[in-house]
Design a protein around this motif. Sequence first.
Motif, PDB file in Angstrom:
ATOM      1  N   LYS A 242       0.711  -1.399  -0.073  1.00  0.00           N
ATOM      2  CA  LYS A 242       0.001   0.019   0.090  1.00  0.00           C
ATOM      3  C   LYS A 242       0.997   1.183   0.074  1.00  0.00           C
ATOM      4  O   LYS A 242       0.505   2.159  -0.748  1.00  0.00           O
ATOM      5  CB  LYS A 242      -0.986   0.018   1.187  1.00  0.00           C
ATOM      6  CG  LYS A 242      -2.007   1.047   1.383  1.00  0.00           C
ATOM      7  CD  LYS A 242      -2.838   1.108   2.199  1.00  0.00           C
ATOM      8  CE  LYS A 242      -4.007   2.079   2.522  1.00  0.00           C
ATOM      9  NZ  LYS A 242      -3.211   3.556   2.650  1.00  0.00           N
ATOM     10  N   LYS A 243       1.989   1.321   0.835  1.00  0.00           N
ATOM     11  CA  LYS A 243       2.996   2.218   0.802  1.00  0.00           C
ATOM     12  C   LYS A 243       3.527   2.668  -0.573  1.00  0.00           C
ATOM     13  O   LYS A 243       3.716   3.618  -1.111  1.00  0.00           O
ATOM     14  CB  LYS A 243       3.805   1.873   1.785  1.00  0.00           C
ATOM     15  CG  LYS A 243       4.772   3.287   2.184  1.00  0.00           C
ATOM     16  CD  LYS A 243       5.822   2.849   3.193  1.00  0.00           C
ATOM     17  CE  LYS A 243       6.980   4.003   3.377  1.00  0.00           C
ATOM     18  NZ  LYS A 243       7.870   3.861   4.200  1.00  0.00           N
ATOM     19  N   GLY A 253       3.109   0.301  -8.816  1.00  0.00           N
ATOM     20  CA  GLY A 253       2.759  -0.753  -8.291  1.00  0.00           C
ATOM     21  C   GLY A 253       2.531  -2.220  -9.126  1.00  0.00           C
ATOM     22  O   GLY A 253       2.839  -3.234  -8.885  1.00  0.00           O
ATOM     23  N   ASP A 254       1.932  -1.550 -10.294  1.00  0.00           N
ATOM     24  CA  ASP A 254       1.759  -2.611 -11.444  1.00  0.00           C
ATOM     25  C   ASP A 254       3.035  -3.221 -11.808  1.00  0.00           C
ATOM     26  O   ASP A 254       3.063  -4.390 -11.916  1.00  0.00           O
ATOM     27  CB  ASP A 254       0.987  -2.293 -12.474  1.00  0.00           C
ATOM     28  CG  ASP A 254      -0.628  -1.841 -12.209  1.00  0.00           C
ATOM     29  OD1 ASP A 254      -1.091  -2.396 -10.987  1.00  0.00           O
ATOM     30  OD2 ASP A 254      -1.418  -0.958 -12.936  1.00  0.00           O
ATOM     31  N   ALA A 255       3.892  -2.399 -12.009  1.00  0.00           N
ATOM     32  CA  ALA A 255       5.345  -2.769 -12.636  1.00  0.00           C
ATOM     33  C   ALA A 255       5.848  -3.849 -11.431  1.00  0.00           C
ATOM     34  O   ALA A 255       6.382  -4.940 -11.821  1.00  0.00           O
ATOM     35  CB  ALA A 255       6.267  -1.599 -12.802  1.00  0.00           C
ATOM     36  N   VAL A 256       5.968  -3.424 -10.272  1.00  0.00           N
ATOM     37  CA  VAL A 256       6.450  -4.270  -8.965  1.00  0.00           C
ATOM     38  C   VAL A 256       5.518  -5.663  -9.243  1.00  0.00           C
ATOM     39  O   VAL A 256       6.198  -6.949  -9.029  1.00  0.00           O
ATOM     40  CB  VAL A 256       6.125  -3.728  -7.825  1.00  0.00           C
ATOM     41  CG1 VAL A 256       6.511  -4.558  -6.768  1.00  0.00           C
ATOM     42  CG2 VAL A 256       7.047  -2.380  -7.752  1.00  0.00           C
ATOM     43  N   LEU A 257       4.360  -5.856  -9.129  1.00  0.00           N
ATOM     44  CA  LEU A 257       3.429  -7.017  -9.329  1.00  0.00           C
ATOM     45  C   LEU A 257       4.018  -7.914 -10.435  1.00  0.00           C
ATOM     46  O   LEU A 257       4.152  -9.107 -10.542  1.00  0.00           O
ATOM     47  CB  LEU A 257       2.089  -6.754  -9.687  1.00  0.00           C
ATOM     48  CG  LEU A 257       1.493  -6.323  -8.390  1.00  0.00           C
ATOM     49  CD1 LEU A 257      -0.209  -5.515  -8.515  1.00  0.00           C
ATOM     50  CD2 LEU A 257       1.126  -7.286  -7.120  1.00  0.00           C
ATOM     51  N   LYS A 258       4.228  -7.315 -11.851  1.00  0.00           N
ATOM     52  CA  LYS A 258       4.796  -8.003 -12.783  1.00  0.00           C
ATOM     53  C   LYS A 258       6.242  -8.443 -12.711  1.00  0.00           C
ATOM     54  O   LYS A 258       6.321  -9.645 -13.015  1.00  0.00           O
ATOM     55  CB  LYS A 258       4.657  -6.933 -14.062  1.00  0.00           C
ATOM     56  CG  LYS A 258       3.373  -6.658 -14.637  1.00  0.00           C
ATOM     57  CD  LYS A 258       3.599  -5.646 -15.731  1.00  0.00           C
ATOM     58  CE  LYS A 258       2.374  -5.368 -16.424  1.00  0.00           C
ATOM     59  NZ  LYS A 258       2.570  -4.202 -17.696  1.00  0.00           N
ATOM     60  N   GLY A 278      -4.759 -12.371  -5.462  1.00  0.00           N
ATOM     61  CA  GLY A 278      -5.720 -11.073  -5.387  1.00  0.00           C
ATOM     62  C   GLY A 278      -4.585 -10.055  -4.772  1.00  0.00           C
ATOM     63  O   GLY A 278      -3.777 -10.255  -3.784  1.00  0.00           O
ATOM     64  N   GLY A 279      -4.878  -8.912  -5.378  1.00  0.00           N
ATOM     65  CA  GLY A 279      -4.217  -7.644  -4.844  1.00  0.00           C
ATOM     66  C   GLY A 279      -2.533  -7.826  -5.000  1.00  0.00           C
ATOM     67  O   GLY A 279      -1.977  -8.251  -6.117  1.00  0.00           O
ATOM     68  N   GLU A 280      -1.992  -7.867  -3.976  1.00  0.00           N
ATOM     69  CA  GLU A 280      -0.301  -8.098  -3.898  1.00  0.00           C
ATOM     70  C   GLU A 280      -0.118  -9.482  -3.520  1.00  0.00           C
ATOM     71  O   GLU A 280       0.890  -9.764  -3.031  1.00  0.00           O
ATOM     72  CB  GLU A 280       0.149  -7.080  -3.243  1.00  0.00           C
ATOM     73  CG  GLU A 280      -0.054  -7.221  -1.682  1.00  0.00           C
ATOM     74  CD  GLU A 280      -1.496  -6.356  -1.207  1.00  0.00           C
ATOM     75  OE1 GLU A 280      -1.498  -5.696   0.048  1.00  0.00           O
ATOM     76  OE2 GLU A 280      -1.964  -6.066  -2.018  1.00  0.00           O
ATOM     77  N   GLU A 281      -1.176 -10.452  -3.384  1.00  0.00           N
ATOM     78  CA  GLU A 281      -1.035 -11.487  -2.798  1.00  0.00           C
ATOM     79  C   GLU A 281      -1.037 -12.840  -3.748  1.00  0.00           C
ATOM     80  O   GLU A 281      -1.605 -12.597  -4.865  1.00  0.00           O
ATOM     81  CB  GLU A 281      -2.448 -12.030  -1.971  1.00  0.00           C
ATOM     82  CG  GLU A 281      -1.936 -13.247  -0.965  1.00  0.00           C
ATOM     83  CD  GLU A 281      -2.959 -13.571   0.027  1.00  0.00           C
ATOM     84  OE1 GLU A 281      -2.630 -12.844   1.148  1.00  0.00           O
ATOM     85  OE2 GLU A 281      -4.453 -13.623  -0.388  1.00  0.00           O
ATOM     86  N   PHE A 282       0.039 -13.709  -3.751  1.00  0.00           N
ATOM     87  CA  PHE A 282       0.229 -14.718  -4.776  1.00  0.00           C
ATOM     88  C   PHE A 282       0.131 -16.279  -3.954  1.00  0.00           C
ATOM     89  O   PHE A 282       0.144 -16.062  -2.867  1.00  0.00           O
ATOM     90  CB  PHE A 282       1.554 -14.610  -5.245  1.00  0.00           C
ATOM     91  CG  PHE A 282       1.873 -13.348  -6.220  1.00  0.00           C
ATOM     92  CD1 PHE A 282       1.495 -13.201  -7.428  1.00  0.00           C
ATOM     93  CD2 PHE A 282       2.277 -12.280  -5.443  1.00  0.00           C
ATOM     94  CE1 PHE A 282       1.749 -12.009  -8.016  1.00  0.00           C
ATOM     95  CE2 PHE A 282       2.448 -10.993  -6.167  1.00  0.00           C
ATOM     96  CZ  PHE A 282       2.196 -10.855  -7.488  1.00  0.00           C
ATOM     97  N   ALA A 283      -0.078 -17.121  -4.640  1.00  0.00           N
ATOM     98  CA  ALA A 283      -0.220 -18.584  -3.994  1.00  0.00           C
ATOM     99  C   ALA A 283       0.480 -19.437  -5.285  1.00  0.00           C
ATOM    100  O   ALA A 283       0.560 -19.510  -6.150  1.00  0.00           O
ATOM    101  CB  ALA A 283      -1.558 -19.027  -4.158  1.00  0.00           C
ATOM    102  N   VAL A 318      11.828  -4.531  -2.994  1.00  0.00           N
ATOM    103  CA  VAL A 318      10.555  -4.893  -2.219  1.00  0.00           C
ATOM    104  C   VAL A 318      10.782  -6.075  -1.606  1.00  0.00           C
ATOM    105  O   VAL A 318      11.771  -6.714  -1.966  1.00  0.00           O
ATOM    106  CB  VAL A 318       9.134  -4.607  -3.042  1.00  0.00           C
ATOM    107  CG1 VAL A 318       8.982  -3.549  -3.533  1.00  0.00           C
ATOM    108  CG2 VAL A 318       9.404  -5.804  -4.093  1.00  0.00           C
ATOM    109  N   THR A 319      10.347  -6.333  -0.456  1.00  0.00           N
ATOM    110  CA  THR A 319      10.244  -7.769   0.354  1.00  0.00           C
ATOM    111  C   THR A 319       8.910  -8.505   0.136  1.00  0.00           C
ATOM    112  O   THR A 319       7.895  -7.776  -0.079  1.00  0.00           O
ATOM    113  CB  THR A 319      10.679  -7.596   1.440  1.00  0.00           C
ATOM    114  OG1 THR A 319      10.091  -6.717   2.299  1.00  0.00           O
ATOM    115  CG2 THR A 319      12.110  -6.997   1.531  1.00  0.00           C
TER     116      THR A 319
END
Length: 366
Positions: A242-243, A253-258, A278-283, A318-319
């Motif tokens: 969120k930060k 944020g989208d670039a970080v997710l990619k 979902g969101g910033e969560e992966f499984a 990011v961590t």
Amino acid sequence: MQIDTYQLHRHAWNRKLLNTYWFLVLLQLPFELLYSFTTKRDASFTSGHLIVSVLTMIFILLMLETTNKFYKNQLDYQIISGGAILSFTIIFFNYEINLVILYLLLPIFVSIFYLQFSKIIYSIALSLVSFSILFIVKLRLLADYTFIDLLTILPVLTIISIITFGIIKRGVEILNNLQITTELKQELLIKNIIMDKLSKTDALTDLYNHITFHEYLDELIVQNALGHFCIHIAVLDIDNFKKVNDTYGHRAGDAVLKNVSSTLKHHVGLNDFVARYGGEEFAIIFTEKNTDVVFDLLERIRWQISQMKQEELNGQPVTISIGLSEYQPGTSKELLFAGADQSLYTAKKTGKNRTIIHTAPLKEVQ
């Protein structure tokens, strides 16, 4: 849209036509013997007649076979020409037979296989030339053919030519319609594949979505009941995401997710399953690996991500925090996922940027 009908199995059809010519020569021999016997020809005349005609036809076929072996791309017109010479030879040596003149149609019928109008015209011209030469040197003198007979053959060839042109035109239309239909089916299939992929994957990261994740997990649990194998679930969450969005914007944020997604796909095995939950969560679903192996792999992923400089964040990394749970036969999918989720919660509460293995019995997870 036109289909290249000329190239469809071209060499294979040339071979078949050559085989047909050989069959024609072999078939002609017993018929000529039978005709000679029924007409009581002189034996010496019959033998000389057969030898010359058969040797001539065999010589023609050997020339065609040579062309087929060394000059395949030049064979088409030679086969049509060979058919014209064969028909000429048969008529020349059997002019007394009334229907033998029908052999003039042989090159025309052969040209149909090429589905090209130019070859039809070529074959018709050969047939006309063959008949003209036969009329001058043989038929007019020895078989009581008249100039009227010469003219009579023209409308016959004209009708045959018109029918032949119609056959080729219709054949090309059918092939073109078939190609168009096939391409439409392929386009529809591709669209269905794309739509199916879109329904199963996340548009931003190109990972599977949470719906597909649960469908796959359900199937794995069913398969596990038939033959036990290891199943682990890891739930990963980007720390302080969120930060990131608040400070650098949602595009960053989208670039970080990619970037994180790419790292996950790069490190997991072919039998593993990665999804954006979902969101910033992966499984991630791991199969056929024990807990130690899965833990080491997750630690490598976590360390790799923590060392990556994110350009969209001015080079700051990011961590991620990770919760890991192993499936126990007889438990539910919900308990399995809840165990991983509880471990993720523990990792977040104990400092983030770490991997926690769920150790409590799954039946105790709430």
